[in-house]
Design a protein around this motif. Structure first.
Motif, PDB file in Angstrom:
ATOM      1  N   ASP A 292      11.739   2.066  -2.882  1.00  0.00           N
ATOM      2  CA  ASP A 292      11.322   3.450  -3.132  1.00  0.00           C
ATOM      3  C   ASP A 292      10.149   3.908  -2.265  1.00  0.00           C
ATOM      4  N   VAL A 293       9.714   3.072  -1.332  1.00  0.00           N
ATOM      5  CA  VAL A 293       8.656   3.491  -0.408  1.00  0.00           C
ATOM      6  C   VAL A 293       9.241   4.572   0.504  1.00  0.00           C
ATOM      7  N   PRO A 294       8.527   5.681   0.695  1.00  0.00           N
ATOM      8  CA  PRO A 294       9.072   6.772   1.521  1.00  0.00           C
ATOM      9  C   PRO A 294       9.449   6.311   2.936  1.00  0.00           C
ATOM     10  N   GLU A 295      10.490   6.877   3.456  1.00  0.00           N
ATOM     11  CA  GLU A 295      11.041   6.523   4.775  1.00  0.00           C
ATOM     12  C   GLU A 295      10.038   6.739   5.903  1.00  0.00           C
ATOM     13  N   ARG A 296       9.038   7.623   5.689  1.00  0.00           N
ATOM     14  CA  ARG A 296       8.060   7.891   6.754  1.00  0.00           C
ATOM     15  C   ARG A 296       7.263   6.647   7.133  1.00  0.00           C
ATOM     16  N   TYR A 297       7.250   5.633   6.254  1.00  0.00           N
ATOM     17  CA  TYR A 297       6.542   4.388   6.553  1.00  0.00           C
ATOM     18  C   TYR A 297       7.454   3.368   7.239  1.00  0.00           C
ATOM     19  N   GLY A 298       8.690   3.708   7.409  1.00  0.00           N
ATOM     20  CA  GLY A 298       9.640   2.794   8.037  1.00  0.00           C
ATOM     21  C   GLY A 298      10.605   2.223   7.007  1.00  0.00           C
ATOM     22  N   SER A 299      11.445   1.353   7.467  1.00  0.00           N
ATOM     23  CA  SER A 299      12.436   0.718   6.600  1.00  0.00           C
ATOM     24  C   SER A 299      11.741  -0.140   5.540  1.00  0.00           C
ATOM     25  N   TRP A 300      12.188  -0.041   4.296  1.00  0.00           N
ATOM     26  CA  TRP A 300      11.566  -0.827   3.237  1.00  0.00           C
ATOM     27  C   TRP A 300      11.765  -2.321   3.493  1.00  0.00           C
ATOM     28  N   ARG A 301      12.886  -2.668   4.115  1.00  0.00           N
ATOM     29  CA  ARG A 301      13.117  -4.091   4.426  1.00  0.00           C
ATOM     30  C   ARG A 301      12.094  -4.606   5.441  1.00  0.00           C
ATOM     31  N   SER A 302      11.798  -3.787   6.435  1.00  0.00           N
ATOM     32  CA  SER A 302      10.795  -4.170   7.439  1.00  0.00           C
ATOM     33  C   SER A 302       9.423  -4.296   6.804  1.00  0.00           C
ATOM     34  N   LEU A 303       9.082  -3.364   5.924  1.00  0.00           N
ATOM     35  CA  LEU A 303       7.797  -3.421   5.232  1.00  0.00           C
ATOM     36  C   LEU A 303       7.682  -4.691   4.403  1.00  0.00           C
ATOM     37  N   HIS A 304       8.726  -4.990   3.657  1.00  0.00           N
ATOM     38  CA  HIS A 304       8.704  -6.169   2.791  1.00  0.00           C
ATOM     39  C   HIS A 304       8.615  -7.448   3.616  1.00  0.00           C
TER      40      HIS A 304
ATOM     41  N   MET B 191       2.900   0.389   9.480  1.00  0.00           N
ATOM     42  CA  MET B 191       3.307  -0.671   8.590  1.00  0.00           C
ATOM     43  C   MET B 191       2.294  -0.871   7.472  1.00  0.00           C
ATOM     44  N   LEU B 192       1.030  -1.005   7.851  1.00  0.00           N
ATOM     45  CA  LEU B 192       0.005  -1.270   6.851  1.00  0.00           C
ATOM     46  C   LEU B 192      -0.074  -0.138   5.825  1.00  0.00           C
ATOM     47  N   ASN B 193       0.044   1.112   6.280  1.00  0.00           N
ATOM     48  CA  ASN B 193       0.015   2.241   5.347  1.00  0.00           C
ATOM     49  C   ASN B 193       1.171   2.179   4.352  1.00  0.00           C
ATOM     50  N   GLY B 194       2.334   1.754   4.789  1.00  0.00           N
ATOM     51  CA  GLY B 194       3.479   1.618   3.891  1.00  0.00           C
ATOM     52  C   GLY B 194       3.249   0.539   2.854  1.00  0.00           C
ATOM     53  N   ILE B 195       2.670  -0.575   3.263  1.00  0.00           N
ATOM     54  CA  ILE B 195       2.381  -1.667   2.332  1.00  0.00           C
ATOM     55  C   ILE B 195       1.329  -1.221   1.319  1.00  0.00           C
ATOM     56  N   VAL B 196       0.294  -0.541   1.810  1.00  0.00           N
ATOM     57  CA  VAL B 196      -0.741  -0.041   0.910  1.00  0.00           C
ATOM     58  C   VAL B 196      -0.153   0.969  -0.069  1.00  0.00           C
ATOM     59  N   PHE B 197       0.716   1.859   0.419  1.00  0.00           N
ATOM     60  CA  PHE B 197       1.357   2.841  -0.459  1.00  0.00           C
ATOM     61  C   PHE B 197       2.115   2.153  -1.583  1.00  0.00           C
ATOM     62  N   LYS B 198       2.872   1.130  -1.245  1.00  0.00           N
ATOM     63  CA  LYS B 198       3.680   0.418  -2.238  1.00  0.00           C
ATOM     64  C   LYS B 198       2.813  -0.130  -3.366  1.00  0.00           C
ATOM     65  N   PHE B 199       1.699  -0.783  -3.016  1.00  0.00           N
ATOM     66  CA  PHE B 199       0.874  -1.402  -4.047  1.00  0.00           C
ATOM     67  C   PHE B 199      -0.011  -0.408  -4.786  1.00  0.00           C
ATOM     68  N   ARG B 200      -0.439   0.648  -4.122  1.00  0.00           N
ATOM     69  CA  ARG B 200      -1.249   1.650  -4.823  1.00  0.00           C
ATOM     70  C   ARG B 200      -0.417   2.478  -5.787  1.00  0.00           C
ATOM     71  N   SER B 201       0.834   2.753  -5.426  1.00  0.00           N
ATOM     72  CA  SER B 201       1.668   3.601  -6.280  1.00  0.00           C
ATOM     73  C   SER B 201       2.469   2.788  -7.294  1.00  0.00           C
ATOM     74  N   GLY B 202       2.697   1.511  -7.010  1.00  0.00           N
ATOM     75  CA  GLY B 202       3.454   0.674  -7.939  1.00  0.00           C
ATOM     76  C   GLY B 202       4.958   0.833  -7.850  1.00  0.00           C
ATOM     77  N   VAL B 203       5.444   1.514  -6.823  1.00  0.00           N
ATOM     78  CA  VAL B 203       6.889   1.707  -6.691  1.00  0.00           C
ATOM     79  C   VAL B 203       7.545   0.423  -6.185  1.00  0.00           C
ATOM     80  N   ALA B 204       8.843   0.347  -6.347  1.00  0.00           N
ATOM     81  CA  ALA B 204       9.607  -0.771  -5.800  1.00  0.00           C
ATOM     82  C   ALA B 204       9.663  -0.626  -4.277  1.00  0.00           C
ATOM     83  N   TRP B 205       9.893  -1.751  -3.588  1.00  0.00           N
ATOM     84  CA  TRP B 205       9.975  -1.697  -2.127  1.00  0.00           C
ATOM     85  C   TRP B 205      10.988  -0.662  -1.666  1.00  0.00           C
TER      86      TRP B 205
END
Length: 92
Positions: free
Chosen positions: A17-29, A1-15
């Motif tokens: 567009d976070v890659p599926e390997r980090y889990g569901s974007w809804r769960s991350l958000h 989970m934390l890696n997905g959140i970090v990916f989102k903010f470091r890359s600047g993508v929309a929730w």
């Protein structure tokens, strides 16, 4: 989970567009919002700082920057065509 959140903010993508390997974007958000609201990120930061301080990994030197950026004269928001002055109170 934390890696997905970090990916989102470091890359600047929309929730979405976070890659599926980090889990569901809804769960991350949802998890991000929950952790932000309940202070989890603050506790994580304090724990990391305490660990780094205990091992001497961080030099606690503070640097303050007071850089001034000058704007172009046309960026000041003045009306085009020059300033219009009134004749003062009661004129008219």
């Amino acid at each position: 989970m934390l890696n997905g959140i970090v990916f989102k903010f470091r890359s600047g993508v929309a929730w979405r567009d976070v890659p599926e390997r980090y889990g569901s974007w809804r769960s991350l958000h949802t998890r991000f919002r929950r952790w932000a609201a309940d202070g989890t990120f603050t506790r994580m930061l304090h724990a990391a700082q305490a660990r780094a301080d205990a091992t001497g990994d961080v030099k606690w030197l503070v640097s303050v920057d007071s850089t001034i950026v000058r704007a172009h004269q046309h960026a000041a928001g003045a009306r085009k065509g020059g300033a219009r002055r009134s004749a003062g109170p009661g004129a008219g």
